[in-house]
Structure formats: structure tokens, C-alpha cells
Design a protein around this motif. Structure first.
Motif, short mmCIF file in Angstrom:
data_model
loop_
_atom_site.label_atom_id
_atom_site.label_comp_id
_atom_site.label_asym_id
_atom_site.label_seq_id
_atom_site.Cartn_x
_atom_site.Cartn_y
_atom_site.Cartn_z
N PRO A 376 0.83 -1.21 0.00
CA PRO A 376 0.00 0.00 0.00
C PRO A 376 0.87 1.27 0.00
O PRO A 376 1.80 1.41 0.80
CB PRO A 376 -0.80 -0.12 1.30
N GLY A 377 0.61 2.15 -0.94
CA GLY A 377 1.33 3.41 -1.02
C GLY A 377 2.66 3.32 -1.74
O GLY A 377 3.34 4.34 -1.92
N HIS A 378 3.06 2.13 -2.17
CA HIS A 378 4.37 1.97 -2.83
C HIS A 378 4.24 1.34 -4.21
O HIS A 378 5.24 0.82 -4.75
CB HIS A 378 5.29 1.12 -1.96
N GLY A 379 3.08 1.37 -4.78
CA GLY A 379 2.93 0.90 -6.14
C GLY A 379 2.92 -0.62 -6.27
O GLY A 379 2.91 -1.36 -5.27
N THR A 380 2.97 -1.06 -7.50
CA THR A 380 2.89 -2.50 -7.81
C THR A 380 3.88 -2.84 -8.92
O THR A 380 4.09 -2.05 -9.84
CB THR A 380 1.47 -2.88 -8.27
N GLU A 381 4.50 -4.01 -8.79
CA GLU A 381 5.38 -4.50 -9.85
C GLU A 381 4.92 -5.90 -10.26
O GLU A 381 4.76 -6.78 -9.43
CB GLU A 381 6.84 -4.55 -9.41
N LEU A 382 4.73 -6.06 -11.55
CA LEU A 382 4.36 -7.36 -12.12
C LEU A 382 5.54 -7.87 -12.93
O LEU A 382 6.11 -7.13 -13.74
CB LEU A 382 3.12 -7.22 -12.99
N SER A 383 5.92 -9.13 -12.71
CA SER A 383 7.04 -9.73 -13.44
C SER A 383 6.57 -11.00 -14.13
O SER A 383 5.99 -11.89 -13.50
CB SER A 383 8.19 -10.05 -12.48
N LEU A 384 6.83 -11.07 -15.44
CA LEU A 384 6.45 -12.23 -16.25
C LEU A 384 7.72 -12.79 -16.87
O LEU A 384 8.46 -12.07 -17.56
CB LEU A 384 5.46 -11.82 -17.33
N SER A 385 8.00 -14.07 -16.68
CA SER A 385 9.21 -14.68 -17.23
C SER A 385 8.88 -16.00 -17.92
O SER A 385 8.00 -16.74 -17.48
CB SER A 385 10.25 -14.91 -16.13
N TRP A 386 9.61 -16.24 -18.98
CA TRP A 386 9.46 -17.49 -19.73
C TRP A 386 10.83 -17.97 -20.16
O TRP A 386 11.65 -17.20 -20.67
CB TRP A 386 8.58 -17.28 -20.97
N THR A 387 11.10 -19.26 -19.94
CA THR A 387 12.38 -19.86 -20.30
C THR A 387 12.13 -20.98 -21.29
O THR A 387 11.32 -21.88 -21.04
CB THR A 387 13.10 -20.43 -19.06
N GLN A 388 12.82 -20.91 -22.42
CA GLN A 388 12.67 -21.95 -23.43
C GLN A 388 13.30 -23.24 -22.94
O GLN A 388 14.42 -23.26 -22.45
CB GLN A 388 13.30 -21.53 -24.75
N ALA A 389 12.54 -24.34 -23.05
CA ALA A 389 13.05 -25.63 -22.59
C ALA A 389 14.23 -26.07 -23.45
O ALA A 389 14.17 -25.95 -24.69
CB ALA A 389 11.95 -26.69 -22.63
N PRO A 390 15.31 -26.57 -22.85
CA PRO A 390 16.46 -27.03 -23.64
C PRO A 390 16.09 -28.29 -24.43
O PRO A 390 15.21 -29.05 -24.02
CB PRO A 390 17.52 -27.34 -22.58
N PRO A 391 16.73 -28.52 -25.57
CA PRO A 391 16.44 -29.73 -26.35
C PRO A 391 16.88 -30.96 -25.57
O PRO A 391 17.78 -30.89 -24.74
CB PRO A 391 17.28 -29.54 -27.62
N PRO A 392 16.24 -32.11 -25.78
CA PRO A 392 16.64 -33.33 -25.08
C PRO A 392 18.07 -33.69 -25.40
O PRO A 392 18.56 -33.49 -26.52
CB PRO A 392 15.66 -34.39 -25.62
N SER A 393 18.79 -34.19 -24.39
CA SER A 393 20.22 -34.48 -24.55
C SER A 393 20.48 -35.57 -25.58
O SER A 393 21.47 -35.55 -26.28
CB SER A 393 20.81 -34.90 -23.20
N ASN A 394 19.57 -36.54 -25.67
CA ASN A 394 19.74 -37.62 -26.65
C ASN A 394 18.37 -38.00 -27.19
O ASN A 394 17.76 -38.97 -26.74
CB ASN A 394 20.41 -38.83 -25.99
N PRO A 395 17.85 -37.20 -28.16
CA PRO A 395 16.48 -37.43 -28.62
C PRO A 395 16.26 -38.76 -29.31
O PRO A 395 15.15 -39.19 -29.45
CB PRO A 395 16.27 -36.28 -29.62
N THR A 396 17.33 -39.41 -29.75
CA THR A 396 17.16 -40.67 -30.49
C THR A 396 17.08 -41.88 -29.57
O THR A 396 16.71 -42.96 -30.01
CB THR A 396 18.31 -40.89 -31.48
N SER A 397 17.46 -41.69 -28.32
CA SER A 397 17.47 -42.84 -27.43
C SER A 397 16.05 -43.20 -27.03
O SER A 397 15.23 -42.34 -26.73
CB SER A 397 18.30 -42.54 -26.17
N ALA A 398 15.73 -44.48 -27.01
CA ALA A 398 14.39 -44.93 -26.67
C ALA A 398 14.22 -44.94 -25.16
O ALA A 398 15.16 -45.16 -24.41
CB ALA A 398 14.15 -46.34 -27.24
N THR A 399 13.01 -44.70 -24.72
CA THR A 399 12.70 -44.74 -23.31
C THR A 399 12.72 -46.20 -22.83
O THR A 399 12.07 -47.05 -23.42
CB THR A 399 11.32 -44.13 -23.03
N ALA A 400 13.46 -46.44 -21.80
CA ALA A 400 13.58 -47.80 -21.30
C ALA A 400 12.24 -48.28 -20.77
O ALA A 400 11.54 -47.57 -20.07
CB ALA A 400 14.63 -47.87 -20.19
N SER A 401 11.88 -49.47 -21.14
CA SER A 401 10.62 -50.04 -20.69
C SER A 401 10.81 -50.69 -19.34
O SER A 401 11.81 -51.39 -19.12
CB SER A 401 10.13 -51.07 -21.71
#
Length: 412
Positions: A376-401
Motif C-alpha cells: 500500500p502506497g508503494h505501487g505495484t510490480e508485475l514480473s512475467l518470465s518465460w524460459t525456453q526448454a532445452p532440447p533433449p540431450s539424446n532425442p534418439t534414445s528410446a525410453t527404457a521399458s
């Protein structure tokens, strides 16, 4: 002399009768063998030599039905190995048929859906054994299917399972298309209503104020040139504000104008419109050119638009600052005002019209973070941030079953 031919004729009749009976027995045996499926072909002698005629049993029709059906079909051994599969199933799995047969069924099921397969196999034959789950093709493609399971038993002993697999890919696409169309229709309606509201509350009021000043300006100038110059400056500011508002609205009517334009330029457009309309100084700082993915850029634009609208309606501020920058891999938008602020801990339902919940939902929908700091009496600050997800380290590797444990009650 006359009795000998009679004796010979009688013997001939007996022999002929015996031969006919033997041929009849042979014919009956042949018909029986044909009926029982013991004969695959017949050899028929004629003037052109011997000819072979193959016989098609009833099972050939059923086999053709299974092979040509639009659904995948397979038989499964009690230990989970595929004993038979048709070409349609092999097509779903994008794998040669000879590699599908002999493989374990659970290796083609998305790991998190393998429990569904277990449940289907554990159910009795008299229970519903149909569920939706996802297959994983050899190239990693996920195929939504409807799986139906029947127990194959002989004399009460489980011999295996018969499964029918219906591909739901096209059905899912149609459903998603309908949902997307309905969502787009709602968004278009909401956008039209918002534009109509902005035209009425912003542009219309600004032009009305400008018309009033323009109407009295000649008389004011005659009486007091100094006051006339001030009124002329107000008129210039209002017309600039109306022009900025119209530019912003026109930009929103063209979706590509928001997604393809530098985000800093869009924020300048919003700041100029607010500054001219509300006679409120707005400082916009954008250190570098930033263009985000379409959904992210639209979210940043809308959240800034909503925040500025809230400031105009509630903050009673004398200055607004908008700052856009990159912070490592993140893009951060800060909007500050020196208005009356509010107590965040004591914020009640009457503060909900500030639109914070709407802005948070919009941010969360695109994976961004929104934080608000106010006192109250000191205003308002709004902060919006977005971070791009890094690419998968090994996209060709299959998920272990995970390790597959066959239902204990069905182990051979």
C-alpha cells in the motif's frame, strides 16, 4: 452246351457287382475325406491328361477375413508372445510382419499403459475386456488404439488370447479438430467483444473528449491565448492517443501483426496508447529485438495489455515503467507503477477484478511464470518470465521399458 454261357454270365454279373461296390465304397471314402478337410486337391484324368483341382476349405474364408480386415488382429500365448498377427497390425507398428510374430506384446505398449494390458489379460472371459491404450511403433510414433481381448480356452484350460486392435488415430484427429474449432470460435467471439469494449471505452471516449475541446477551442483562444495553447496541446495529445489506440486495435485484427512483430515494438505501441489516452507518462525499455514463439508472444502482449488496463482503472499512478530483457535463457517482462498499491496478504474478493487470476491462467497456459509484488502506497510490480526448454540431450534414445511381469494368475 447251352448251360455254359449262362454260368459265365452269372459269374460276370457277380464280378461286376463286386467291382461296382468297391468303386462305391471308394467314392464314399473320398466324399467323407473331402467333408472332413482331409483332401487338399483332386487329380482328374481327361483327354488332355491329368489336371489338379485344389479344394478351398471354410477356414480359408475366415483367414481371408482376418487378413483383410481394417483392424489389427493377433493371437497371444499365455506367456505374452505373439503367435499370429495380421498385416494391419504390422502396419500400425511400422514393422515387418515376421518381426512382429514372436515378439512380446508388452514391448509395443507405451510403458505407462502396460498396466492397462495387465488388467485386460487378468479379466475373465465373461467380463468387459476392452480399453483404450497407446502402442509405440518402431519409429517411436504413438498410435492410440482400442484393444479388445478374448480368452481362448480348451476344456477350461487357458490356451492363449485373441486380440483385436482398432486404430483410433483418425478418430482422435477429428475429435481434436472439433475441439480446436470450438475453442477458436470462442476466442474469436471473446476477441470481438473485447475489441468492441476497447473501441467504446478507449477510442470513443478519447475522440469525444477531443471533439469537445475542438468545439470550445476558438472561444477559449480569444479569451485567453495561454489557456488556448494548453487546450490545443490536450487536443493534440488526445488525437495522438486515439491514433495509437486505433493502431493497436488494427494490429490485433491481423494475428500475424502480433506474432511477427518485435515484442519491444508492440510494448511501445501499448505504452504510447496508454500515455496519450490517460495523460500518464509511460517509459518503455527494450534492450534488444525479441520475437518469441507465437503462443508465448501473444501471452506476453495480452498480459501487458491487461496490466496496463488495471493500472488505468485502479492504481491512480503518476508514472509507469515497462522493461523487457533477456536474462540468460529467460525472457523477462516487468511492469511497474507508482500508484496506491495494495496489501497482498489482505487481498479479498473485491480485488479479483484486478484481473490477476486471468493473467496467471494465461501465463500458466504457455509455461510462463507470473509474480506480483505490491505494498500500500508503494505501487505495484508485475514480473512475467518465460524460459525456453532445452532440447533433449539424446532425442534418439528410446525410453527404457520397465520390467514386465506377466500376470501371475495366467502364467503357464
Amino acid at each position: 452246351m447251352r448251360q455254359k454261357p449262362a454260368l459265365q454270365t452269372q459269374k460276370q454279373l457277380v464280378d461286376e457287382n463286386a467291382g461296382l461296390r468297391a468303386r462305391l465304397d471308394e467314392a464314399e471314402d473320398t466324399l467323407r475325406a473331402i467333408r472332413n478337410g482331409e483332401v487338399d486337391a483332386l487329380v482328374v484324368s481327361g483327354v488332355d491328361g491329368e489336371r489338379i483341382f485344389t479344394l478351398n476349405g471354410a477356414e480359408r474364408t475366415y483367414r481371408m477375413l482376418i487378413e483383410e480386415m481394417n483392424e489389427g488382429a493377433l493371437t497371444l500365448a499365455p506367456d505374452g508372445v505373439i503367435l499370429y498377427a495380421n498385416r494391419r497390425l504390422a502396419g500400425m507398428l511400422k514393422t515387418p510382419l515376421e518381426k512382429v510374430i514372436g515378439s512380446a506384446l508388452h514391448t509395443w505398449i507405451l510403458p505407462k499403459h502396460q498396466r492397462i494390458l495387465r488388467g485386460l489379460l487378468q479379466k475373465g472371459a465373461d467380463k468387459k475386456s476392452r480399453e483404450e491404450l497407446i502402442l509405440t511403433a518402431s519409429d517411436g510414433t504413438q498410435v492410440p488404439v482400442y484393444l479388445s481381448v478374448n480368452h481362448l480356452s480348451v476344456d477350461g484350460t487357458l490356451e492363449g488370447f485373441g486380440l483385436v486392435v482398432a486404430d483410433l488415430t483418425e478418430q482422435k484427429k477429428r475429435t481434436e479438430a472439433v475441439i480446436a474449432a470450438e475453442k477458436l470460435a470462442r476466442e474469436v467471439l471473446e476477441e470481438r467483444q473485447r475489441l468492441a469494449h476497447d473501441l467504446h471505452d478507449a477510442v470513443n471516449q478519447t475522440l469525444f473528449s477531443a471533439s469537445l475541446i475542438a468545439e470550445v477551442l476558438p472561444r477559449v483562444w480569444e479569451k485567453d491565448p495561454v489557456e488556448g495553447r494548453r487546450s490545443l496541446a490536450d487536443l493534440s495529445r488526445l488525437t495522438r492517443g486515439a491514433l495509437a489506440e486505433m493502431r493497436a486495435l488494427l494490429a490485433e485484427l491481423r494475428p500475424s501483426a502480433i506474432t511477427d512483430t518485435d515484442l519491444g515494438d508492440l510494448l511501445h505501441l501499448l505504452g504510447n496508447a496508454l500515455s496519450s489516452r490517460a495523460n500518464l507518462p509511460v517509459a518503455v525499455t527494450a534492450a534488444q529485438k525479441i520475437t518469441l514463439p507465437s503462443e508465448i508472444q501473444v501471452a506476453f502482449y495480452r498480459i501487458c495489455q491487461e496490466a496496463l488496463s488495471n493500472i488505468t482503472k485502479h492504481a491512480k499512478a503518476s508514472r509507469v515503467e515497462i522493461d523487457l530483457k533477456r536474462d540468460g535463457a529467460a525472457v523477462v517482462l516487468s511492469i511497474r507503477d507508482d500508484g496506491r498499491g495494495f496489501d497482498q496478504e489482505k487481498r479479498t474478493a473485491r480485488h479479483r477484478h484486478y484481473g490477476l487470476s486471468v493473467m496467471r491462467e494465461r501465463a500458466e497456459a504457455v509455461g510462463a511464470r507470473l509474480s506480483v509484488t505490491s505494498q500500500p502506497g508503494h505501487g505495484t510490480e508485475l514480473s512475467l518470465s518465460w524460459t525456453q526448454a532445452p532440447p533433449p540431450s539424446n532425442p534418439t534414445s528410446a525410453t527404457a521399458s520397465p520390467s514386465w511381469e506377466y500376470p501371475a494368475a495366467l502364467k503357464p
